[in-house]
Structures are given as C-alpha cells and as structure tokens.
Design an enzyme around this catalytic site. Sequence first.
Site, short mmCIF file in Angstrom:
data_model
loop_
_atom_site.label_atom_id
_atom_site.label_comp_id
_atom_site.label_asym_id
_atom_site.label_seq_id
_atom_site.Cartn_x
_atom_site.Cartn_y
_atom_site.Cartn_z
N GLN A 159 4.16 1.92 -4.61
CA GLN A 159 4.21 3.42 -4.06
C GLN A 159 2.91 3.65 -3.38
O GLN A 159 2.93 4.84 -2.63
CB GLN A 159 4.90 4.39 -4.81
CG GLN A 159 6.24 3.95 -5.44
CD GLN A 159 6.64 4.68 -6.43
OE1 GLN A 159 7.37 5.80 -6.45
NE2 GLN A 159 6.26 4.25 -7.76
N ASN A 160 1.77 3.06 -4.08
CA ASN A 160 0.57 3.71 -3.64
C ASN A 160 0.15 3.45 -2.24
O ASN A 160 0.44 2.39 -1.66
CB ASN A 160 -0.61 3.06 -4.48
CG ASN A 160 -0.28 3.75 -6.01
OD1 ASN A 160 0.29 4.75 -6.35
ND2 ASN A 160 -0.96 3.06 -6.97
N HIS A 193 5.40 2.67 0.51
CA HIS A 193 5.16 3.98 1.01
C HIS A 193 4.19 3.94 2.01
O HIS A 193 3.58 4.97 2.37
CB HIS A 193 4.74 4.90 0.15
CG HIS A 193 6.01 5.36 -0.90
ND1 HIS A 193 5.61 6.21 -1.85
CD2 HIS A 193 7.27 5.02 -0.78
CE1 HIS A 193 7.14 6.31 -2.58
NE2 HIS A 193 7.81 5.82 -2.01
N GLY A 240 2.51 3.27 -14.20
CA GLY A 240 2.05 4.34 -13.64
C GLY A 240 3.01 5.25 -12.66
O GLY A 240 2.34 5.78 -11.69
N THR A 241 3.99 5.20 -12.98
CA THR A 241 4.97 5.93 -12.04
C THR A 241 5.98 6.93 -13.00
O THR A 241 6.45 6.18 -13.85
CB THR A 241 5.87 5.06 -11.08
OG1 THR A 241 6.63 5.68 -10.35
CG2 THR A 241 6.38 4.01 -11.63
N SER A 242 6.20 8.10 -12.58
CA SER A 242 7.30 8.77 -13.12
C SER A 242 8.50 8.40 -12.94
O SER A 242 9.60 8.60 -13.30
CB SER A 242 7.13 10.28 -12.92
OG SER A 242 6.97 10.43 -11.70
#
Length: 262
Positions: free
Chosen positions: A104-105, A122, A190-192
Amino acid sequence: MTHTIADLLQPLAQAREVVVFTGAGLSADSGIPTFRDGATGLWANIDPEEVVSIEGFERDPDKVWAWHESMRSLVADVCPNAGHDEIAELESLLPNARVTVVTQNIDGLHQAAGSTRVLEIHGSALRVRCHDHCGFVEAWEAGQTPHRRCPSCGAPARPDVVWFGEALDEEVFSLAAQATLDADVFFTVGTSAIIQPAASLAMAAKEYGALLIEVNPHETPFSEHADYSARIGASEFFPSLREALENFLEKTDGRDGNDHGR
Ligand code: NAD
C-alpha cells in the site's frame, strides 16, 4: 494457532507462493510517518481529505502538489530499513517460492531494497500520470519539477497515487488478488488492515488456506485471524526470521524440511 517463530519455518521452506502485504508501518523505521501517527511530519496540520483526494485536487491542485512534493522529497532522503532488506532477501532464501510484495506504500522502498516482484496497489509518489488516463506516465525524479499538464493530451497531470475514493488499478489489483489466492504463506506487515479493498486480501488469503503471519507492534482488527502475530516492529522481526530460517535450511540441507523418505 501457531505459537513460535520456529513453527513458521517449515511452511516457509515448503511454500511455492509467499505474499508480503505491507503498509505504512513498515516504512516508519525509515523515517516516513504513518498516516495514523497523526499530527507529525508529513501529516502535521493537514486534513488528508484535502491533499490525497480527488475533490482536494479539483479544489486546490497547488495544495495537493505541494503535499506530494514534500512526500517526494522525504522519500528521496530516506533508505530502506532492515524490514525492506530482509523481505527482499526472502527471494534468494526461500528455495521453492515465488515472493510477491503487495504494498500500500507509495515510497518505492521495496524496489530500492531489491524486491523484484512488487505490486504497488496505491500507486507511487515516484511517478506522475495523466489525470484523464490517456496513457501518459513518467518517473518523477528527486529534485525534478514534474509536468503539470499532460504532454500528450493536455489534461492535468498528477502524482500517480491512488487517492481516497478512487478505484485501484484493475490490472495491478488482479495480480495481487491472484497471488493472494495462490499464497501458501501470507504476511501482513505494518498495516492496520482497514483500508478496503486492500485489506480484504488478507482475509481472502486466510480463507484460501494460507498461513497468516501478522507483523505489527500493535493489535489490529485483523489480529484475531492471524496464525502468528509478531508484536514487534518489522525491522526487528524480519532479521530474526531470516536468522532462524537460515539455520533451519542449513540443518535440512537447504531443502524444505521434509526428509522425503530418506
Ligand atoms: P496503516 O493503516 O497501514 O497503519 C500503520 C500500521 O503500522 C499501524 O497498525 C501501526 O501499528 C503499524 N506500525 C507502526 N510502526 C510499525 C513498525 N515499526 N513495524 C510494523 N508495523 C508498524 O497505514 P496508514 O499509515 O494508515 O496509511 C494508509 C495509507 O496511506 C497507506 O495505505 C498508503 O497508501 C498511504 N501512506 C503511505 C506511506 C508510505 O508510502 N510510506 C506512509 C503513510 C501513508
């Protein structure tokens, strides 16, 4: 439920498809603040809806460009951390697997670390494209002033980032979905895991039988579904995993941990 890092080694050694799904927390140790860290760095005094949304761009493109220019400069000044490095190392370490990074980064740090199959669902702060999708895309080099108008069709140009409310690139997302369905091991790092449809990948991986490994110092809505949760930062977890995996592969003669009847 899997309880120790040792329980992850054989499934990894045997895996044919490993997916590492990453979010902003992975890059936190490189110095890029996460969105949810709130009023620090990039996000200080900024309403995300104003700088990473289509409405914001239509209302005030200069403000949106200014924020993305800050992001571009920040990315130019940082390096991949041990988490990115060790994720890239998995490609040479795992004997049988294809490793797909679904991120997603927008910071390009997986590629900088050497990962070769990276799906940026993303988009990327290191590219600019035509707002009207005429096909124009160009790299945004550090320090360079990008086009503000598409040189092909004259429509506005814009950062090649997926903003709030926009659809993901279908081709990229379908490759990510396919890798997810094929995954034997799926890391969520590292993602919610709350932004859709990206977060649905993790649940799909679980439903299709992948071993699910979460790496996040904090619990997330997703934690209860994980087979293994590492409650530490990614730059601490991945070096430990690499060391354990190297020892395991050495003991099993670089193979997958089965003795294959020997
Ligand atoms: P997020 O929703 O993925 O939240 C960050 C998560 O990372 C949190 O759950 C936090 O507990 C965890 N975390 C913090 N430090 C960590 C560490 N050292 N190791 C592992 N986990 C850690 O991400 P977000 O910040 O809400 O971002 C939402 C979207 O904004 C992203 O999907 C992305 O498109 C964009 N964004 C990108 C970047 C980047 O490219 N680096 C940075 C910020 C935001």
